[in-house]
Design a protein around this motif. Structure first.
Motif, short mmCIF file in Angstrom:
data_model
loop_
_atom_site.label_atom_id
_atom_site.label_comp_id
_atom_site.label_asym_id
_atom_site.label_seq_id
_atom_site.Cartn_x
_atom_site.Cartn_y
_atom_site.Cartn_z
N PHE A 162 100.36 16.76 38.75
CA PHE A 162 99.04 17.20 39.20
C PHE A 162 98.33 16.09 39.97
CE2 PHE A 162 94.43 17.34 38.41
CZ PHE A 162 94.11 18.55 39.00
N ALA A 163 98.38 14.88 39.46
CA ALA A 163 97.70 13.77 40.13
C ALA A 163 98.24 13.57 41.54
CB ALA A 163 97.85 12.49 39.31
N ARG A 164 99.55 13.69 41.69
CA ARG A 164 100.15 13.54 43.03
C ARG A 164 99.75 14.69 43.96
NH1 ARG A 164 105.82 12.25 40.75
NH2 ARG A 164 105.87 9.98 40.67
N ASP A 165 100.00 15.92 43.47
CA ASP A 165 99.77 17.09 44.32
C ASP A 165 98.30 17.26 44.69
OD1 ASP A 165 102.46 17.54 44.20
OD2 ASP A 165 102.34 19.27 42.86
N MET A 166 97.42 17.08 43.72
CA MET A 166 96.01 17.28 44.01
C MET A 166 95.46 16.18 44.90
SD MET A 166 93.63 19.45 43.77
CE MET A 166 93.86 20.58 42.40
N SER A 167 96.05 15.00 44.86
CA SER A 167 95.64 13.93 45.78
C SER A 167 95.90 14.35 47.22
CB SER A 167 96.39 12.64 45.45
OG SER A 167 96.01 12.12 44.20
N MET A 172 104.30 21.07 43.15
CA MET A 172 104.00 22.08 42.15
C MET A 172 105.17 22.42 41.24
SD MET A 172 101.47 24.51 44.46
CE MET A 172 100.93 25.51 43.09
N GLU A 173 106.19 21.59 41.23
CA GLU A 173 107.29 21.82 40.30
C GLU A 173 106.80 21.71 38.86
OE1 GLU A 173 111.13 19.23 39.49
OE2 GLU A 173 111.52 20.74 41.05
N TRP A 174 105.81 20.85 38.64
CA TRP A 174 105.25 20.69 37.29
C TRP A 174 104.60 21.96 36.78
CZ3 TRP A 174 100.00 21.45 36.81
CH2 TRP A 174 99.25 21.45 38.00
N MET A 175 104.27 22.88 37.69
CA MET A 175 103.66 24.15 37.31
C MET A 175 104.71 25.22 37.04
SD MET A 175 100.33 24.48 39.85
CE MET A 175 99.93 26.12 39.23
N GLY A 176 105.96 24.91 37.33
CA GLY A 176 107.02 25.87 37.09
C GLY A 176 107.37 26.72 38.29
N ALA A 198 96.58 22.54 35.16
CA ALA A 198 96.59 21.17 34.64
C ALA A 198 95.68 21.02 33.43
CB ALA A 198 96.19 20.18 35.72
N ALA A 199 94.53 21.69 33.47
CA ALA A 199 93.60 21.60 32.35
C ALA A 199 94.21 22.13 31.07
CB ALA A 199 92.31 22.36 32.68
N THR A 203 97.16 14.05 28.90
CA THR A 203 96.12 13.03 28.85
C THR A 203 94.73 13.64 28.96
OG1 THR A 203 96.17 12.68 31.25
CG2 THR A 203 97.65 11.32 29.91
N GLU A 204 93.81 13.03 28.27
CA GLU A 204 92.43 13.50 28.31
C GLU A 204 91.84 13.33 29.70
OE1 GLU A 204 88.21 12.74 25.89
OE2 GLU A 204 90.04 11.65 25.36
N GLU A 205 92.26 12.27 30.40
CA GLU A 205 91.75 12.03 31.75
C GLU A 205 91.99 13.23 32.66
OE1 GLU A 205 93.55 7.90 30.60
OE2 GLU A 205 93.84 10.01 30.08
N ILE A 206 93.24 13.68 32.69
CA ILE A 206 93.61 14.77 33.59
C ILE A 206 92.98 16.09 33.12
CG2 ILE A 206 95.52 16.19 34.40
CD1 ILE A 206 95.31 13.58 35.88
#
Length: 217
Positions: free
Chosen positions: A58-63, A121-125, A179-180, A185-188
């Motif tokens: 998420f951090a990568r893609d949303m950046s 977005m692979e992290w999203m499946g 991502a939420a 991590t609480e940060e993300i």
């Protein structure tokens, strides 16, 4: 006059030793960090998120997603004199540039590269296959749409910007919602939840602005 009774010397020495030991214990207790104290790092995990985690993805893609929103906002800022559109563009520039900086900073802290050979977005499946038109992820404008925004002026630029940014926000909010709910991590989790609220609010605002210009999203 009777003299005061003095304690035997060994008792005095023992008392001094006990006092010094007690004093040392107090100093050690004060100086030692409590194991029950909460961490001030803001992270819910002592280990960095995995390379394939939702946090890193998420951090990568949303950046990348944010980078284009900032670019679009800079373009329209110089293509119109309308104060409402310029104010919205200014807010998006500041908000998303700041969020992007936070996400890149976390990647640095976690020791994770800011780019990856993994598809977006692979992290999203559901990984995204590059189309070659400049739109790297859902919601992102194509190269042709960005060029059109650079060519237009006035109301035409405002309408195009509001339409492109509405689509951009919808996809961004969907990504942030994922991502939420899945980040470790609480940060993300906190940042993503805030993005959902902020972008959904701006979608409503842009719908009103488009209506004022006789257009729809």
């Amino acid at each position: 006059m009777t003299s005061a009774v003095r304690p035997p010397r060994p008792m005095v020495l023992a008392a001094v030793v006990v006092f010094l030991l007690a004093l040392g214990l107090v100093v050690l207790t004060i100086g030692r960090p409590s194991s029950a104290a909460p961490s001030t790092s803001g992270s819910t995990s002592s280990a960095a998120p995995a390379e394939t985690s939702a946090d890193v993805g998420f951090a990568r893609d949303m950046s990348i997603h944010h980078q284009q929103a900032v670019e679009m906002s800079f373009i329209v800022r110089d293509r119109t004199d309308d104060e409402d559109v310029r104010r919205l563009a200014y807010d998006i520039i500041n908000t998303q540039a700041n969020q992007r900086g936070m996400m890149l900073g976390w990647l640095e802290t976690w020791g994770r590269p800011k780019s990856s050979e993994l598809p977006p977005m692979e992290w999203m499946g559901h990984p995204v296959t590059a189309t070659g038109d400049g739109s790297l992820m859902p919601g992102m404008a194509t190269d042709a749409e960005m060029d059109e925004l650079r060519r237009t002026k006035g109301t035409a630029a405002e309408v195009l910007y509001l339409r492109l940014m509405t689509v951009h926000h919808r996809a961004g909010a969907e990504m942030a919602q994922a991502a939420a709910g899945s980040a470790d991590t609480e940060e993300i989790r906190n940042l993503a939840a805030g993005m959902v609220r902020g972008q959904e609010s701006e979608i409503g605002l842009m719908a009103d602005m488009l209506e004022q210009r006789g257009a729809t999203a």
